[in-house]
Scaffold this motif. Structure first.
Motif, PDB file in Angstrom:
ATOM      1  N   GLY A  35      49.231  89.608 -11.229  1.00  0.00           N
ATOM      2  CA  GLY A  35      48.713  89.631  -9.865  1.00  0.00           C
ATOM      3  C   GLY A  35      48.856  90.993  -9.234  1.00  0.00           C
ATOM      4  N   VAL A  36      47.964  91.250  -8.267  1.00  0.00           N
ATOM      5  CA  VAL A  36      48.019  92.506  -7.530  1.00  0.00           C
ATOM      6  C   VAL A  36      47.878  92.206  -6.041  1.00  0.00           C
ATOM      7  CG1 VAL A  36      47.052  93.867  -9.433  1.00  0.00           C
ATOM      8  CG2 VAL A  36      45.513  92.853  -7.734  1.00  0.00           C
ATOM      9  N   ALA A  37      48.359  93.144  -5.231  1.00  0.00           N
ATOM     10  CA  ALA A  37      48.205  93.026  -3.780  1.00  0.00           C
ATOM     11  C   ALA A  37      47.919  94.403  -3.224  1.00  0.00           C
ATOM     12  CB  ALA A  37      49.476  92.464  -3.153  1.00  0.00           C
ATOM     13  N   ASP A  38      47.035  94.497  -2.247  1.00  0.00           N
ATOM     14  CA  ASP A  38      46.702  95.786  -1.637  1.00  0.00           C
ATOM     15  C   ASP A  38      46.019  95.513  -0.300  1.00  0.00           C
ATOM     16  OD1 ASP A  38      46.353  98.883  -2.822  1.00  0.00           O
ATOM     17  OD2 ASP A  38      44.991  98.368  -1.177  1.00  0.00           O
ATOM     18  N   PRO A  39      46.311  96.329   0.717  1.00  0.00           N
ATOM     19  CA  PRO A  39      45.649  96.150   2.015  1.00  0.00           C
ATOM     20  C   PRO A  39      44.128  96.276   1.890  1.00  0.00           C
ATOM     21  CG  PRO A  39      47.416  97.783   2.172  1.00  0.00           C
ATOM     22  CD  PRO A  39      47.303  97.406   0.747  1.00  0.00           C
ATOM     23  N   ASP A  40      43.686  97.066   0.935  1.00  0.00           N
ATOM     24  CA  ASP A  40      42.239  97.211   0.706  1.00  0.00           C
ATOM     25  C   ASP A  40      41.800  96.065  -0.214  1.00  0.00           C
ATOM     26  OD1 ASP A  40      39.725  97.872  -0.281  1.00  0.00           O
ATOM     27  OD2 ASP A  40      40.137 100.027  -0.252  1.00  0.00           O
ATOM     28  N   THR A  54      45.014  87.851 -10.711  1.00  0.00           N
ATOM     29  CA  THR A  54      44.781  87.285  -9.386  1.00  0.00           C
ATOM     30  C   THR A  54      45.163  88.266  -8.294  1.00  0.00           C
ATOM     31  OG1 THR A  54      46.989  86.362  -9.430  1.00  0.00           O
ATOM     32  CG2 THR A  54      45.195  84.934 -10.182  1.00  0.00           C
ATOM     33  N   VAL A  55      44.590  88.036  -7.119  1.00  0.00           N
ATOM     34  CA  VAL A  55      44.899  88.877  -5.972  1.00  0.00           C
ATOM     35  C   VAL A  55      45.781  88.087  -4.999  1.00  0.00           C
ATOM     36  CG1 VAL A  55      43.940  90.055  -3.955  1.00  0.00           C
ATOM     37  CG2 VAL A  55      42.741  90.154  -6.154  1.00  0.00           C
ATOM     38  N   HIS A  56      46.838  88.717  -4.525  1.00  0.00           N
ATOM     39  CA  HIS A  56      47.649  88.149  -3.441  1.00  0.00           C
ATOM     40  C   HIS A  56      47.307  88.916  -2.179  1.00  0.00           C
ATOM     41  CE1 HIS A  56      50.475  85.718  -5.956  1.00  0.00           C
ATOM     42  NE2 HIS A  56      50.028  86.572  -6.870  1.00  0.00           N
TER      43      HIS A  56
END
Lengths: 346, 346, 346, 346
Positions: A35-40, A54-56
């Motif tokens: 999984g990855v997370a980013d404000p963009d 997946t995106v968090h």
């Protein structure tokens, strides 16, 4: 080592974070990108699609997720404290890109939280410790063959930096900080005093920017370090050093890729090697080895690499360095007491 | 150039002076060795017999002799002032080994005497200016191709020094002084401040001796120099430097003799070059070129190389350096006014 | 050594000869330029005026002149035999540029004439023997430290050659001949067989010209030499070699001037050294040392350097090499008996 | 790329095979070690226990196992044919250590079987193609910046070989074969003729063993290769090469690890780098990159690296080389027709 893959989430997928996500997906044994997370959100979605993960939306949700065993933090420095402390709360190992946090106090809060927990979960991404040349020099020094390390000379050059919003302090905080960690690593000692000198700047430096800078470190055991940091060298990314010991010195970084060419140039014939364009080329192998070693350690239930203490100490030296840059005078580095968790064993 | 050989007398025939006498006899065009003088009469006689020249009992008689056109002074530093002033009085060109004299005041007396004379007769033996590598770096900097010189890093190591009667100040006065001149030469500027730092010494240094030392020079144009001087390195005589300019840097001294070997050593196989044992090997060519250029200039009625002013300035920096070694603080270098005779034209 | 200067005449004042005349005038101890001769009277007169010497219209008159003690022959190869034999008749030492003569028979006539005379007066200008790197490698091999020399790899490149009237054989005769002498020098053996191979030529070679060429020498003691000669390399003048011995190898020629630079180039940043433009730069020191050593030996009544035998042997190998270039097959080198005068003592 | 790990079995767990098993377990992304087989049951069991995998008593059973997706063959060369053919029958990708098989005929049988199958499953372990230096030189040549490749010089040295049962032919078959593949790789052409020359051997070679050897390759496009192979060099494992092109040359292998040291040695001070002890150190990275790239390609359903054709061609050149070693004469390399499956696309 367990047969089960370590599920790693990545917070922040800019230049560095997406590079790490790629590495975790394709070049690291025993892990799975979880999984990855980013404000963009668009950037995160595109990367997740490409790497089949997946995106968090919320980085803290990524940290908390039961599908994530360990975390790589590659977000901007000012959110590191919150994200790393969250990892500690959830008992998850975290590889946090430098800087650990933005100032001494916040770094110390991370150190204290981890010390209270009583086990090491935080690794700070000073990747040079995993570079084969740095490691080889440290091993050679440790062999005793050359006697004690006396003086270290560091050179750190970038081709250029954007001149918009660039300030002289950033050279200390973002570039010199690598020399701080490298010096602590090679000496196995703390930096106790730092002096930052300001030569007349290059015409390629932005208006009012002090570049190059020359910094002197006094080490706790009496050793001494000279550092040149020059972020508008025009040539490329050059990281070199010479470790001067009682019987022989060790030089690294001149011929890092082993290939020499003769060339027809405007000035006539030359022979020699290339200078890498940037840190991702120069330290490609260091990053690979760092992430593999970190993943292996986490899977084995141990820890490896620069600790939260190392992150705190580097920040403390940078802080003193920025003060010295302003005053031109030596500035002592005040360090908190070192918790027993970080007893030196390296 | 005249067909008549220049008749050169040599005062002092120890290690350096006998080497010069040999050079004047066998490796310098257009000169003739015209006599030697030395307090050790036997040593002088033996050399004179071998090189088929005459002995003068009194060095000042050698200077005054109508059979001597020019003089090489290779005697101990404390008699330089008297001998060089005598040369000036007799209007004879003199190549004086460094130091020009023992302190700022006496050096300034030589400068004043020569300035009063109104023509340059004194050349100080800072031979590095004639070393092909130093000369090549200076020429490359002068070409403008690399922009302005910003920072210079000097390394100066000896295998070892006798520990009897050796004091830390001698590292500044006798070794670092070469870096002083080299820095002035490469920058074309004066040293305005010097700081000598004292790392924890090598176990091979004598009791109480600060070795290695790290010195910082601030140049009059804003440039900066870092210097490592280490006289008990155990390895050999290593003189290296890197001149960092706005567009590219120049490194010299690593592979000075061009021959690399692979070897079977106790540690396994190695490849690389040799480190010269001492300065007479490392700078053999520089000495030859220096003496030839000096003799050519004298025969042509001109002058060349480091002047009395350069000798004075180097001494002034050394004096400040010794003060800084004692205090650990930056010390400004006070320079007298530069007489018009020494207007910078290099 | 006598105090009297050796009076040296120079025959042929083209590129090489005027360089020698300059050297004899300004950079050689114990000699005096005693006259020049050249078919181009204007060129000879101009040089003589500049160097304050006399012109001989007839080169043989220069040889015969009572004002000339020794002769440097730098004329075209086809007049060497006559001029060198004249020197022998007048009992005058001669430094003859390579080739000694144009073919085996004429070279052998010089050898026979000198052998009949019973003393060595002829030195052939294979200057590489005086190059510090070649000399250092030979000395290292002679030390026994590395065991016996087994294989030698030579590289010899020029930037380019004029394509008018250039033929493939000239690469063997004028370029490879230096490797012949260097191989004989480093092995201390004769070349007994030569094979010249013709790779597909560079597009920079003239029409029909075989360039580069790869030549293999079998040495009389069983050693083997590989040679690459490439006269249109575009880069510069590169002379390198690796001598492979039983315990370690010796490499020379990569970093001959000791200065490395980082540069901004069209391809990005590079580091490294320069490649000299031509032989006068690369072997400047070798020529100086050669002429000084020759003059010293002549003044001392002895001889030094490559003998007439060495000149003959090199020519014989070149002749075989040109035959091999034509056939592509190994060609044996037939050598005459070696007169006792040339008993190997090196 | 699929999320499912590629299950790889390893046949032969001697030095090379156990190294590969370790690599597959700990340093390769996207794979799982799925079993080992070795005639030495104890050795297999010990490794399997350590790496937590299963043992197959019969290597062909390992190939046939539904739990194995792909195979690494690291057994002795004389069983390669049977094992690789079994992989082809089962449609499983195989990374086969060199040599592909023991002679031309058997290699051709593998080529024919794969060509009949119509898709590439066989990769031969010529790991140098994955070494960053070889890859960089090939990329530089491919850029066109240097023009066409003309001549290649290869050096291949080992510290020593066991002298029991060692024969000169083994140098051709086991060592020189790497230069064969490297030459084919860098030129992108076939070797059409090979000449193996026998210099007088080193005293460290076993009785009757020709070591070093010098081999010459003629390439199909007219290029030429010189090779030195020296398996008792005493120094270490040195693999170097220089690729000479129309505008500039590329050198690799001298300073492969980037760290230089100054040292105190018995002969005095030296500077330089270490020579690796053996191929596992020198090519550690090449092996890692090779296995990762192979696994990635297999998972992606494609193929990469040296093909069965490359294995056959190398064997054919070795065969010719052994004939040339015996005769001392050039021997042509007869190659079968290249099946369309191996159309050159690299």
């Amino acid at each position: 080592m367990s047969d089960t893959a370590l599920r790693v989430g990545v917070i922040g997928v800019g230049l560095m974070g997406s590079d790490h996500a790629e590495r975790l997906s394709h070049r690291t044994a025993g892990v799975r990108l979880a999984g990855v997370a980013d404000p963009d959100a668009d950037r995160a979605a595109a990367l997740a699609a490409r790497l089949d993960t997946t995106v968090h939306e919320d980085p803290l949700a990524l940290v908390a997720s039961p599908d994530v065993d360990a975390v790589v933090v590659a977000s901007p420095g000012f959110v590191h404290e919150e994200q790393v402390l969250a990892c500690l709360r959830h008992g998850k190992a975290v590889l946090c890109e430098k800087p650990l946090t933005m100032d001494d106090e916040s770094a110390l809060r991370v150190v204290s939280a981890e010390a209270a927990l009583g086990r090491r979960l935080v690794t700070v991404g000073f990747m040079r410790r995993f570079d084969p040349e740095y490691a080889a020099v440290r091993a050679a020094l440790a062999s005793g063959r050359h006697g004690r390390l006396l003086v270290l000379h560091n050179t750190h050059r970038n081709r250029s930096v954007p001149n918009v919003d660039f300030r002289s302090e950033m050279i200390v905080r973002d570039s010199l900080v690598h020399e701080v960690d490298a010096s602590r690593f090679l000496f196995g000692e703390e930096v106790v005093e730092v002096t930052v000198l300001s030569p007349a700047p290059s015409g390629h430096a932005g208006p009012g920017v002090v570049d190059p800078q020359v910094a002197i470190f006094a080490m706790s055991g009496g050793g001494l370090v000279t550092n040149e940091v020059f972020v508008n060298s025009q040539v490329g990314y050059e990281v070199r050093f010479e470790a001067v010991a009682e019987r022989g010195s060790l030089l690294a970084g001149l011929a890092s890729n082993g290939v020499l060419a003769t060339r027809v140039t405007a000035d006539g014939g030359t022979w020699g090697g290339g200078v890498p364009d940037d840190y991702r080329i120069r330290f490609a192998r260091a990053y690979d080895l760092e992430v593999q070693a970190w993943a292996d350690a986490v899977r084995a239930g141990t820890s490896i690499g620069p600790s939260a203490w190392d992150g705190y100490a580097a920040t403390a030296v940078s802080t003193a360095g920025m003060a010295s840059l302003a005053s031109g005078r030596p500035v002592a580095v005040p360090l908190a007491d070192r918790p027993a968790l970080y007893a030196r064993d390296d």
